[in-house]
Design an enzyme around this catalytic site. Structure first.
Site, PDB file in Angstrom:
ATOM      1  N   ASN A 234      36.776  46.482  49.224  1.00 21.93           N
ATOM      2  CA  ASN A 234      35.832  45.432  48.820  1.00 21.93           C
ATOM      3  C   ASN A 234      35.244  44.685  50.013  1.00 21.93           C
ATOM      4  OD1 ASN A 234      36.340  45.887  46.053  1.00 21.93           O
ATOM      5  ND2 ASN A 234      38.261  44.754  46.252  1.00 21.93           N
TER       6      ASN A 234
ATOM      7  N   HIS B  25      39.319  38.650  35.237  1.00 24.15           N
ATOM      8  CA  HIS B  25      40.414  39.084  36.117  1.00 24.15           C
ATOM      9  C   HIS B  25      41.765  38.562  35.615  1.00 24.15           C
ATOM     10  CE1 HIS B  25      42.658  39.212  40.034  1.00 24.15           C
ATOM     11  NE2 HIS B  25      42.014  40.358  40.089  1.00 24.15           N
TER      12      HIS B  25
ATOM     13  N   GLU C  12      32.839  35.677  35.238  1.00 25.31           N
ATOM     14  CA  GLU C  12      32.692  36.093  36.645  1.00 25.31           C
ATOM     15  C   GLU C  12      31.230  36.394  36.887  1.00 25.31           C
ATOM     16  OE1 GLU C  12      35.371  39.330  37.542  1.00 25.31           O
ATOM     17  OE2 GLU C  12      37.007  38.367  36.452  1.00 25.31           O
TER      18      GLU C  12
ATOM     19  N   SER D 299      34.365  43.162  38.732  1.00 28.17           N
ATOM     20  CA  SER D 299      34.779  44.081  39.800  1.00 28.17           C
ATOM     21  C   SER D 299      34.935  45.521  39.353  1.00 28.17           C
ATOM     22  CB  SER D 299      36.082  43.598  40.414  1.00 28.17           C
ATOM     23  OG  SER D 299      37.082  43.538  39.430  1.00 28.17           O
TER      24      SER D 299
ATOM     25  N   ASP E  88      34.031  32.718  38.472  1.00 21.93           N
ATOM     26  CA  ASP E  88      34.686  33.426  39.564  1.00 21.93           C
ATOM     27  C   ASP E  88      33.634  34.259  40.289  1.00 21.93           C
ATOM     28  OD1 ASP E  88      36.034  35.259  41.157  1.00 21.93           O
ATOM     29  OD2 ASP E  88      37.767  35.374  39.820  1.00 21.93           O
TER      30      ASP E  88
ATOM     31  N   HIS F  99      33.469  38.607  43.854  1.00 26.47           N
ATOM     32  CA  HIS F  99      32.775  39.822  44.310  1.00 26.47           C
ATOM     33  C   HIS F  99      31.306  39.587  44.630  1.00 26.47           C
ATOM     34  CE1 HIS F  99      36.091  42.628  43.617  1.00 26.47           C
ATOM     35  NE2 HIS F  99      36.449  41.737  42.697  1.00 26.47           N
TER      36      HIS F  99
ATOM     37  N   LYS G 286      37.194  39.710  50.279  1.00 25.73           N
ATOM     38  CA  LYS G 286      36.225  40.765  49.941  1.00 25.73           C
ATOM     39  C   LYS G 286      35.096  40.737  50.982  1.00 25.73           C
ATOM     40  CE  LYS G 286      38.118  40.357  45.363  1.00 25.73           C
ATOM     41  NZ  LYS G 286      39.279  41.229  45.553  1.00 25.73           N
TER      42      LYS G 286
HETATM   43  C1  LIG Z   1      37.436  38.738  40.173  1.00 25.94           C
HETATM   44  C2  LIG Z   1      38.580  38.475  41.090  1.00 25.94           C
HETATM   45  N1  LIG Z   1      39.050  37.225  41.187  1.00 25.94           N
HETATM   46  C3  LIG Z   1      40.092  36.933  41.990  1.00 25.94           C
HETATM   47  C4  LIG Z   1      40.719  37.896  42.735  1.00 25.94           C
HETATM   48  C5  LIG Z   1      41.884  37.537  43.590  1.00 25.94           C
HETATM   49  O1  LIG Z   1      41.496  37.341  44.911  1.00 25.94           O
HETATM   50  P1  LIG Z   1      42.532  37.511  46.098  1.00 25.94           P
HETATM   51  O2  LIG Z   1      42.522  38.969  46.441  1.00 25.94           O
HETATM   52  O3  LIG Z   1      42.030  36.641  47.177  1.00 25.94           O
HETATM   53  O4  LIG Z   1      43.871  37.078  45.587  1.00 25.94           O
HETATM   54  C6  LIG Z   1      40.239  39.212  42.692  1.00 25.94           C
HETATM   55  C7  LIG Z   1      40.864  40.261  43.532  1.00 25.94           C
HETATM   56  O5  LIG Z   1      41.321  41.258  43.102  1.00 25.94           O
HETATM   57  C8  LIG Z   1      39.161  39.512  41.832  1.00 25.94           C
HETATM   58  O6  LIG Z   1      38.703  40.760  41.726  1.00 25.94           O
END
Ligand SMILES: Cc1ncc(COP(=O)(O)O)c(C=O)c1O
Length: 409
Positions: free
Chosen positions: A72, A158, A204, A208, A233, A236, A264
């Protein structure tokens, strides 16, 4: 002490035969996992050509570096010299680790610099850093919801956000993916049942595993019209989508909290929440995931700050990636695959069957490409997919050889 399960036997010396040990449910769950759902850890080392080289025991079977269509690190910043130098300088100046939580003695100048720079970039009053996006999401949901709250969340949010909802004790309803009329129907119903109930909408800005985005402006005004908080969120999207990579929430005043990660496009690690001064103060005073954890490691904060400076100085990196992603969508469709939805650098090829997704991943790996076969429980059963991530360092002219290696759909 064991948990009693009738009819179960165990072979632990000194424990009665009909008493189950703590590990029995784990062993059972593992034994039930089908082969095609088993995950394994593999180790990779960044290669000078921008790809990844298998390390450890895998190096013998996969000796050549693979082109990376799985990470990512969308803008290719994780190995950028500006980030590496910033991290090294911060390490020498401020330490490898912060040694304590932010409110004890772990706050460093680089934390404040990064928080202020992000707040200015995003046009938000307050930013607070977290060691990971998972933790930031726990904190965000707990700030905006309690056990009296109804949370309306996109069906595909997520895992960290769902864990946040569980931790908050709120009631959860999930609306159909990016379906704002379903959300509106549920908001109307919730308001009819209880005009004063606390409501929280969660979504989001770039999903992702799907590559899709909601209409963030419409989402924000829908939440506002119903007096609901909105948590967006942007893990991405930041660095890639929205004006200058500022995310799809940029310029929307009625978003209660934005969650972002440095893991990412920022090429570093750690995360942040951005919102107004009130919610920032609440987090500072009350949030367990903010207060009771060691502050983000200074080298990671410094690298994230260097990444932000690069994004501001070179917005064309993200813009070029988006244009290229559209060309890839067209090329993939012309090759007979369904058009990967959305507009960002995440291009999933829907395969359906878990085993077929694994076989395609293996086939591509043998041809020199690293991709992710995404299977349940990460995605719903029957929707396994090959997740292709278009990244800035990928050499131009990669699509045709990739499609040739993939073969007919
Ligand atoms: C949409 C989303 N939010 C939050 C996270 C978590 O982020 P981090 O990898 O910094 O814990 C991810 C990571 O996989 C994600 O894809």
């Amino acid at each position: 002490m064991g948990i009693r399960l009738t009819g179960r036997l165990n072979s632990t010396p000194g424990v009665a035969d009909d008493v189950a040990t703590w590990s029995d449910p784990l062993a059972q769950a593992l034994a039930q996992l089908p082969q095609e759902r088993l995950r394994a850890l593999r180790s990779w080392q960044p290669h000078t050509d921008g790809g990844l080289q298998a390390a450890g025991p895998d190096a013998a079977t996969t000796p050549a570096p693979l082109k990376d269509l799985a990470s990512n690190d969308y803008l290719g910043l994780a190995c950028h010299p500006a980030l590496q130098q910033a991290a090294a300088a911060a390490m020498a100046r401020e330490g490898v680790g912060a040694g304590a939580s932010r409110l004890v003695s772990g706050s460093r100048p680089v934390h404040t610099q990064l928080e202020e720079a992000l707040a200015a970039w995003l046009g938000r009053e307050r930013v607070l850093l977290f060691p990971s996006g998972f933790q930031a999401n726990l904190a965000a949901v707990q700030a905006l919801a309690d056990r009296h709250t109804l949370v309306l969340a996109d069906r595909l949010i997520h895992h960290s956000l769902l864990v946040g909802v569980q931790a908050s004790g709120a009631r959860l309803q999930r609306f159909a993916h990016n379906d704002l009329s379903d959300l509106e129907r549920r908001l109307n119903m919730a308001r009819r049942d209880s005009p004063s109930r606390r409501l929280l909408v969660i979504s989001e800005s770039l999903f992702s595993m799907e590559g899709t985005s909601p209409d963030v402006g419409a989402l924000a005004s829908l939440a506002e019209r119903h007096g609901a908080a909105l948590l967006l969120d942007e893990a991405h999207a930041l660095g890639v989508l929205g004006p200058g990579g500022r995310g799809l929430g940029h310029g929307q005043r009625n978003i209660s909290l934005i969650s972002g990660t440095f893991g990412k496009a920022f090429g570093s690690g750690g995360a942040f929440l951005a919102g107004d001064a009130l919610v920032g103060d609440w987090l500072l005073q009350h949030s367990g995931p903010f207060r009771y954890t060691t502050a983000l490691a200074p080298p990671l904060a410094a690298a994230a700050l260097a990444a932000l400076e690069l994004m501001q100085a070179q917005p064309e990196r993200g813009e070029a990636l988006l244009k290229r992603a559209e060309r890839w969508r067209a090329g993939i469709t012309a090759a007979g695959w369904p058009r990967p939805p959305g507009h960002g650098p995440i291009l999933p090829l829907l395969v359906g069957d878990d085993r077929r997704a694994m076989a395609l991943q293996q086939q591509l790996e043998e041809a020199g490409w690293l991709t992710g076969a995404i299977r349940p429980p990460t995605v719903p059963p029957g929707t396994a997919r090959l997740r292709l991530v278009l990244r800035h360092p990928l050499p131009q002219g990669s699509l045709m050889p990739l499609l040739a290696a993939l073969g007919a759909p």
